[in-house]
Design a protein around this motif. Structure first.
Motif, PDB file in Angstrom:
ATOM      1  N   ILE A 461       0.861  -1.177   0.000  1.00 14.39           N
ATOM      2  CA  ILE A 461       0.000   0.000   0.000  1.00 14.39           C
ATOM      3  C   ILE A 461       0.897   1.227   0.000  1.00 14.39           C
ATOM      4  O   ILE A 461       1.588   1.510   0.992  1.00 14.39           O
ATOM      5  CB  ILE A 461      -0.944   0.020   1.221  1.00 14.39           C
ATOM      6  N   LYS A 462       0.906   1.931  -1.094  1.00 15.68           N
ATOM      7  CA  LYS A 462       1.747   3.112  -1.216  1.00 15.68           C
ATOM      8  C   LYS A 462       0.934   4.385  -1.002  1.00 15.68           C
ATOM      9  O   LYS A 462      -0.284   4.355  -0.995  1.00 15.68           O
ATOM     10  CB  LYS A 462       2.415   3.134  -2.582  1.00 15.68           C
ATOM     11  N   GLY A 463       1.651   5.470  -0.838  1.00 18.90           N
ATOM     12  CA  GLY A 463       0.993   6.771  -0.727  1.00 18.90           C
ATOM     13  C   GLY A 463       0.617   7.158   0.692  1.00 18.90           C
ATOM     14  O   GLY A 463      -0.012   8.207   0.892  1.00 18.90           O
ATOM     15  N   LEU A 464       0.965   6.335   1.681  1.00 19.20           N
ATOM     16  CA  LEU A 464       0.656   6.706   3.072  1.00 19.20           C
ATOM     17  C   LEU A 464       1.677   7.730   3.550  1.00 19.20           C
ATOM     18  O   LEU A 464       2.895   7.553   3.375  1.00 19.20           O
ATOM     19  CB  LEU A 464       0.686   5.463   3.967  1.00 19.20           C
ATOM     20  N   ILE A 465       1.210   8.787   4.158  1.00 19.46           N
ATOM     21  CA  ILE A 465       2.081   9.892   4.565  1.00 19.46           C
ATOM     22  C   ILE A 465       2.286   9.841   6.081  1.00 19.46           C
ATOM     23  O   ILE A 465       1.316   9.933   6.851  1.00 19.46           O
ATOM     24  CB  ILE A 465       1.468  11.249   4.167  1.00 19.46           C
ATOM     25  N   PRO A 466       3.514   9.682   6.515  1.00 19.97           N
ATOM     26  CA  PRO A 466       3.766   9.637   7.960  1.00 19.97           C
ATOM     27  C   PRO A 466       3.615  11.018   8.582  1.00 19.97           C
ATOM     28  O   PRO A 466       3.632  12.035   7.875  1.00 19.97           O
ATOM     29  CB  PRO A 466       5.210   9.150   8.053  1.00 19.97           C
ATOM     30  N   PRO A 467       3.490  11.088   9.890  1.00 19.37           N
ATOM     31  CA  PRO A 467       3.382  12.403  10.565  1.00 19.37           C
ATOM     32  C   PRO A 467       4.708  13.151  10.533  1.00 19.37           C
ATOM     33  O   PRO A 467       5.750  12.597  10.182  1.00 19.37           O
ATOM     34  CB  PRO A 467       2.987  12.017  11.991  1.00 19.37           C
ATOM     35  N   GLU A 468       4.647  14.422  10.891  1.00 23.97           N
ATOM     36  CA  GLU A 468       5.853  15.237  10.958  1.00 23.97           C
ATOM     37  C   GLU A 468       6.759  14.727  12.090  1.00 23.97           C
ATOM     38  O   GLU A 468       6.281  14.172  13.081  1.00 23.97           O
ATOM     39  CB  GLU A 468       5.480  16.699  11.223  1.00 23.97           C
ATOM     40  N   PRO A 469       8.074  14.909  11.943  1.00 27.03           N
ATOM     41  CA  PRO A 469       8.987  14.523  13.027  1.00 27.03           C
ATOM     42  C   PRO A 469       8.648  15.247  14.332  1.00 27.03           C
ATOM     43  O   PRO A 469       8.230  16.411  14.317  1.00 27.03           O
ATOM     44  CB  PRO A 469      10.362  14.944  12.500  1.00 27.03           C
ATOM     45  N   THR A 470       8.813  14.561  15.427  1.00 28.35           N
ATOM     46  CA  THR A 470       8.536  15.138  16.756  1.00 28.35           C
ATOM     47  C   THR A 470       9.654  14.746  17.712  1.00 28.35           C
ATOM     48  O   THR A 470      10.432  13.825  17.459  1.00 28.35           O
ATOM     49  CB  THR A 470       7.197  14.623  17.318  1.00 28.35           C
ATOM     50  N   THR A 584      10.855   9.892  14.054  1.00 28.43           N
ATOM     51  CA  THR A 584      10.765  10.119  12.616  1.00 28.43           C
ATOM     52  C   THR A 584      10.631   8.762  11.950  1.00 28.43           C
ATOM     53  O   THR A 584      10.904   7.728  12.574  1.00 28.43           O
ATOM     54  CB  THR A 584      12.029  10.820  12.080  1.00 28.43           C
ATOM     55  N   PRO A 585      10.222   8.693  10.683  1.00 26.10           N
ATOM     56  CA  PRO A 585      10.160   7.395  10.005  1.00 26.10           C
ATOM     57  C   PRO A 585      11.506   6.676   9.990  1.00 26.10           C
ATOM     58  O   PRO A 585      11.567   5.451  10.177  1.00 26.10           O
ATOM     59  CB  PRO A 585       9.699   7.759   8.593  1.00 26.10           C
ATOM     60  N   ALA A 586      12.595   7.420   9.771  1.00 23.71           N
ATOM     61  CA  ALA A 586      13.918   6.783   9.731  1.00 23.71           C
ATOM     62  C   ALA A 586      14.296   6.217  11.093  1.00 23.71           C
ATOM     63  O   ALA A 586      14.840   5.115  11.204  1.00 23.71           O
ATOM     64  CB  ALA A 586      14.965   7.795   9.253  1.00 23.71           C
ATOM     65  N   VAL A 587      14.025   6.993  12.162  1.00 26.76           N
ATOM     66  CA  VAL A 587      14.349   6.502  13.506  1.00 26.76           C
ATOM     67  C   VAL A 587      13.476   5.300  13.858  1.00 26.76           C
ATOM     68  O   VAL A 587      13.946   4.325  14.457  1.00 26.76           O
ATOM     69  CB  VAL A 587      14.191   7.630  14.537  1.00 26.76           C
ATOM     70  N   ALA A 588      12.215   5.318  13.472  1.00 25.15           N
ATOM     71  CA  ALA A 588      11.334   4.181  13.748  1.00 25.15           C
ATOM     72  C   ALA A 588      11.837   2.923  13.051  1.00 25.15           C
ATOM     73  O   ALA A 588      11.851   1.835  13.647  1.00 25.15           O
ATOM     74  CB  ALA A 588       9.915   4.512  13.302  1.00 25.15           C
ATOM     75  N   LEU A 619       5.969   3.898  11.579  1.00 21.92           N
ATOM     76  CA  LEU A 619       6.408   2.605  11.056  1.00 21.92           C
ATOM     77  C   LEU A 619       5.588   2.148   9.850  1.00 21.92           C
ATOM     78  O   LEU A 619       6.121   1.618   8.883  1.00 21.92           O
ATOM     79  CB  LEU A 619       6.308   1.529  12.150  1.00 21.92           C
ATOM     80  N   VAL A 620       4.289   2.306   9.938  1.00 22.28           N
ATOM     81  CA  VAL A 620       3.386   1.668   8.978  1.00 22.28           C
ATOM     82  C   VAL A 620       3.605   2.118   7.537  1.00 22.28           C
ATOM     83  O   VAL A 620       3.677   1.268   6.626  1.00 22.28           O
ATOM     84  CB  VAL A 620       1.924   1.864   9.418  1.00 22.28           C
ATOM     85  N   PRO A 621       3.716   3.423   7.203  1.00 25.29           N
ATOM     86  CA  PRO A 621       3.821   3.810   5.784  1.00 25.29           C
ATOM     87  C   PRO A 621       5.004   3.169   5.070  1.00 25.29           C
ATOM     88  O   PRO A 621       4.862   2.637   3.965  1.00 25.29           O
ATOM     89  CB  PRO A 621       3.962   5.333   5.847  1.00 25.29           C
ATOM     90  N   GLY A 622       6.183   3.213   5.667  1.00 26.05           N
ATOM     91  CA  GLY A 622       7.345   2.626   5.020  1.00 26.05           C
ATOM     92  C   GLY A 622       7.265   1.123   4.948  1.00 26.05           C
ATOM     93  O   GLY A 622       7.708   0.510   3.965  1.00 26.05           O
TER      94      GLY A 622
END
Length: 849
Positions: A461-470, A584-588, A619-622
């Motif tokens: 499933i593509k196109g999912l946008i993760p939240p902003e880094p916090t 962030t997505p990378a840290v997750a 985690l989920v989008p990537g």
């Protein structure tokens, strides 16, 4: 079923380090081993001796000598009153005269070894032998102000300094020329005649091993009295043995023994006597520390004598016997199997026999053919279930035939203190009804690994946008990180504007040294530092610096630089700690990868626990955008979070990304719910339910069925330090605490007997999950001992167990280990655990009171 035991090793006595290489050598010296006498040492002794004698004679009171043969007119018949000057005529002194001079001087700082050297240098080795015997037969006393020398009528005791004198005399006798050696032997033989069992016969046997008949006659004289006198005579006699049979005879005559720092006599007995010296270790009087040392020595000693003594100790429930017999079984499994099987049935003996069989069923089957009919039947009854396999048994069959002999196993475990109160023995399985599986919670009756769901084809499933880094800080955490380098603020407080611009240019050009870069980034004005972030990226040169203060200061603006530092793979643990506040997505994705590595799982778990639902959204989008390793890592991380209750990944995904994404995530969770590995560990035979004591439910009215017990063991087998199987706390509440703790200790006993196989290291973790105060008391002496046996890592893991138990007694044991551990590293680790546990309980850094 085959065995890997090396049968030839069962005759080897592996002496512990304090005894290894300490045995006395009593044979004649080789030419290059001859002992020499230092004339300067002798001259120093004579000067000190003259001074001491003068001080004694000048004091108020007399020196009165009441020895047989002593002449009141003076030593050696010299004319005039007795005084120190007369003892200076050394060439005129008899051996008794020389002994009187030394007996008069009782100062503790006298060099007793120099006394023997002086006698031998000035008058020869035969003279030294006679003078030493004469000295042992003098007793020093006080009558008012008078010093009185009397005949020594007692053979018990060890006059101060006489053992070092005996050892030095042995060196000189071994080194003497042949003619002088014969004269010394003749003098000792003449003196010992008519004095069996006294100092004379003990010295003669000790100094002259070429006369084994002297040792035999002395031992025979002691045998008629029924014991060996305590003190120097006993020390010299046990060091005089020449082989196994004399060692067995002498050992049986020892009725008490006080261990000192010098163990050369004992090491000689063990080296020459081997397993035959076991009777020496059978006496159980004296200090508790001495008793524990003797029991541990027995566990390393080959031969039937040692094992039979340990079995008797086990029957008597003596502290340390159970632990020593388990250790003995690891070293000598064939011997212990045979003797335990042939021993009269007893609850504790049968329990250890069961563990011995489970440790190596193949060896047990081989040994059984050599046993008597009754012993063979006992062993074969234990071997048969291990060969048949636990899967063939129904859920209730093992409990129906549960062993009454094993039920008291944990209760019989050795205690570090003899005064510890024993818990009452739990009822056997046949005394209580078995709970039905449908009465138990589903997690225990049918855990996830027993259900195999149908796996669907992975969806992308593509196109999912993760939240902003916090960045999520704990209270006070950011301030603490910013204050970690206060000296850096002082460095840059006096920078001029020109110097700041120059430093910024050096940083941008990559010319700044690492020692300058950290302070600059952490404390230079923000308007100078922030413009650098747009184009500049640091190299790994600065990875040795602590970026915490930098991250705490600039937060999200610092993420590009932290990410660059993050690329270096040499500091994964530190990287996880620095990135703990960042989401962030990378840290997750990084934390999902680290969570699959045993050494980093705890650090990654801290990140997932802190960020919870936010971590799921990152985690989920990537993970859904592609298949492969990243997807598997994300799925494992979400299962970990769901299993520990840190988040509801399905609900969070549905809310953030819709039903399609949520369906795929829920399929991941259903594939292996909770923190369950893809392949469950294989349990060894000794960890099967029918080989363990029953587990009582709360209220102690019913027991768990065998199937549920097996599930409990498997939950323990997939638990990690700091990350137990999530349902274990609820299951522990379901069970009787004392019964669960004893069950865990029985697992530990079996693991110990199997020589601590690393694949079952989870057994040690289980002690912290199910253990109690008795567990802490049982584990503490082992933690002290393990570093000396090459088990430092196991000892450190044991500290974690005490911390996990977390009771007052466990914290007190930790505190004691932090003060009196045998290694500095262990004490430091224990101190860290004390602080952590005490802080969590609001007790400060000391032990619980």
């Amino acid at each position: 079923m085959t065995s890997t035991v090396d049968e030839g090793r069962e005759d080897v006595f592996d002496l512990p380090a304090p005894f290894r290489g300490r045995a006395l050598v009593r044979d004649r010296c080789a030419p290059d081993e001859v002992a020499t006498i230092d004339p300067e040492r002798v001259a120093g002794w004579r000067a000190v001796r003259t001074t001491k004698l003068t001080e004694i004679w000048d004091r108020p009171g007399r020196v009165v000598c009441r020895l047989p043969g002593w002449r009141e007119t003076g030593p050696a018949g010299l004319a005039g009153p007795v005084g120190p000057a007369q003892f200076e005529h050394f060439d005129l002194l008899s051996p008794q005269d020389a002994a009187v001079a030394e007996a008069t001087v009782t100062a503790p700082d006298i060099d007793r070894g120099a006394v023997i050297d002086s006698w031998a240098l000035l008058r020869g080795v035969p003279f030294a032998v006679e003078a030493f015997i004469a000295l042992l037969e003098i007793r020093w006393s006080m009558e008012g102000r008078d010093i009185v020398l009397l005949p020594e009528t007692s053979v018990v005791g060890e006059p101060r300094g006489t053992w070092p004198m005996a050892l030095r005399l042995l060196d000189l006798v071994r080194s003497a020329p042949e003619a002088e050696h014969r004269r010394a032997c003749s003098a000792a033989g003449r003196l010992r005649a008519g004095y069996p069992g006294g100092f004379r016969s003990a010295v003669a046997a000790f100094l002259f091993p070429e006369r084994p008949d002297w040792c035999a006659e002395a031992v025979d004289a002691h045998g008629k009295r029924g014991h060996l006198p305590h003190g120097l005579i006993a020390r010299m006699t046990i060091a005089s043995v020449t082989g196994p049979e004399p060692a067995r005879t002498v050992g049986a005559l020892v009725t008490g023994w006080t261990w000192g720092d010098d163990v050369r006599a004992e090491a000689t007995l063990f080296t020459l006597g081997g397993g035959a010296s076991a009777p020496f270790l059978a006496h159980r009087g004296g200090r508790s520390a001495d008793v524990r040392r003797m029991i541990r020595l027995l566990s390393r000693m080959p031969g039937d004598d040692a094992a039979l003594i340990l079995i008797d100790d086990l029957r008597a429930d003596r502290p340390g016997a159970h632990e020593a017999l388990l250790a003995s079984g690891r070293r000598f499994p064939r011997r212990n199997l045979r003797l335990l099987a042939e021993a009269a049935p007893d609850t504790r003996v049968s329990a250890v026999l069961r563990l011995q069989v489970l440790a190596d069923p193949g060896l047990a089957a081989a040994v059984a053919v050599e046993l008597s009919d009754a012993a063979r039947a006992r062993v074969e009854a234990l071997v048969e279930p291990t060969q048949r396999g636990s899967s063939a048994a129904g859920p209730n069959e093992p409990v129906q035939r549960a062993q009454k002999d094993i039920s008291g196993l944990a209760a019989s475990a050795s205690k570090p203190e003899p005064t510890m109160v024993r818990q009452p023995c739990m009822p056997t399985a046949t005394d209580l009804p078995i709970a039905a599986l449908d009465e138990l919670p589903p997690t225990l009756a049918a855990p996830p690994w027993t259900v195999r769901p149908v796996r669907s084809t992975p969806k992308v499933i593509k196109g999912l946008i993760p939240p902003e880094p916090t960045i999520a800080w704990q209270p006070g955490e950011r301030e603490q990180w910013m204050a970690e380098r206060p000296q850096w603020r002082r460095v840059h407080a006096d920078y001029t504007e020109q110097r700041l611009r120059q430093a910024a240019a050096e940083v941008a050009a990559g010319r700044a040294l690492p020692v300058e870069l950290g302070p600059f980034l952490a404390w230079a004005p923000a308007e100078v530092v922030l413009p650098l972030f747009e184009h500049w990226r640091p190299t790994p040169r600065w990875l040795g610096l602590d970026p915490k203060a930098f991250l705490a200061r600039f937060e999200l603006d610092a993420l590009p630089l932290v990410a660059a530092w993050d690329q270096d793979a040499r500091c994964k643990a530190e990287r996880a700690r620095v990135l703990l506040p960042v989401a962030t997505p990378a840290v997750a994705a990084l934390m999902a990868k680290l969570a699959r590595q045993k050494s980093l799982r705890e650090a990654a778990g801290d990140w997932f626990r802190r960020h919870g639902d936010v971590a799921v959204r990152h985690l989920v989008p990537g993970a859904l955008a592609r298949t492969g390793a990243a997807r598997e890592e994300a799925a494992a991380a979400l299962r970990l979070m769901a299993g520990h209750g840190w988040s509801d990944p399905g609900a969070v995904t549905r809310q953030a990304y819709g039903d399609a994404a949520a369906g795929e995530v829920e399929a991941w969770l259903a594939d292996r719910p909770g923190p369950v590995p893809k392949t469950m560990p294989v349990l060894p035979p000794w960890a099967e339910p029918d080989n363990l004591p029953p587990v009582l439910l709360a209220g102690r009215g019913r027991v768990l069925p065998a199937g549920a017990v097996r599930h409990l063991v498997q939950m323990l087998s997939i638990s990690e330090p700091g990350a137990p199987y999530p349902d274990l706390p609820a299951i522990r509440e379901l069970c009787d605490p004392a019964s669960a703790a004893r069950f865990a200790r029985a697992l530990f006993e079996a693991w110990e007997l199997a020589a601590y196989p690393p694949a079952q290291g989870w057994v040690l973790t289980a002690q912290g999950l199910l253990g109690d105060d008795d567990t802490a008391d049982h584990l503490s002496p082992l933690i002290r001992r393990w570093p000396g046996e090459g088990g430092h890592a196991r000892a450190v893991a044991g500290l974690d167990v005490l911390a996990a138990i977390g009771s007052d007694r466990a914290l007190a044991q930790l505190h004691d280990l932090s003060l009196r551990g045998k290694s500095t590293a262990l004490k430091d680790r224990a101190a860290e655990r004390v602080q952590a546990v005490a802080a969590a309980r609001g007790l400060g850094s000391g032990p619980a009171r």
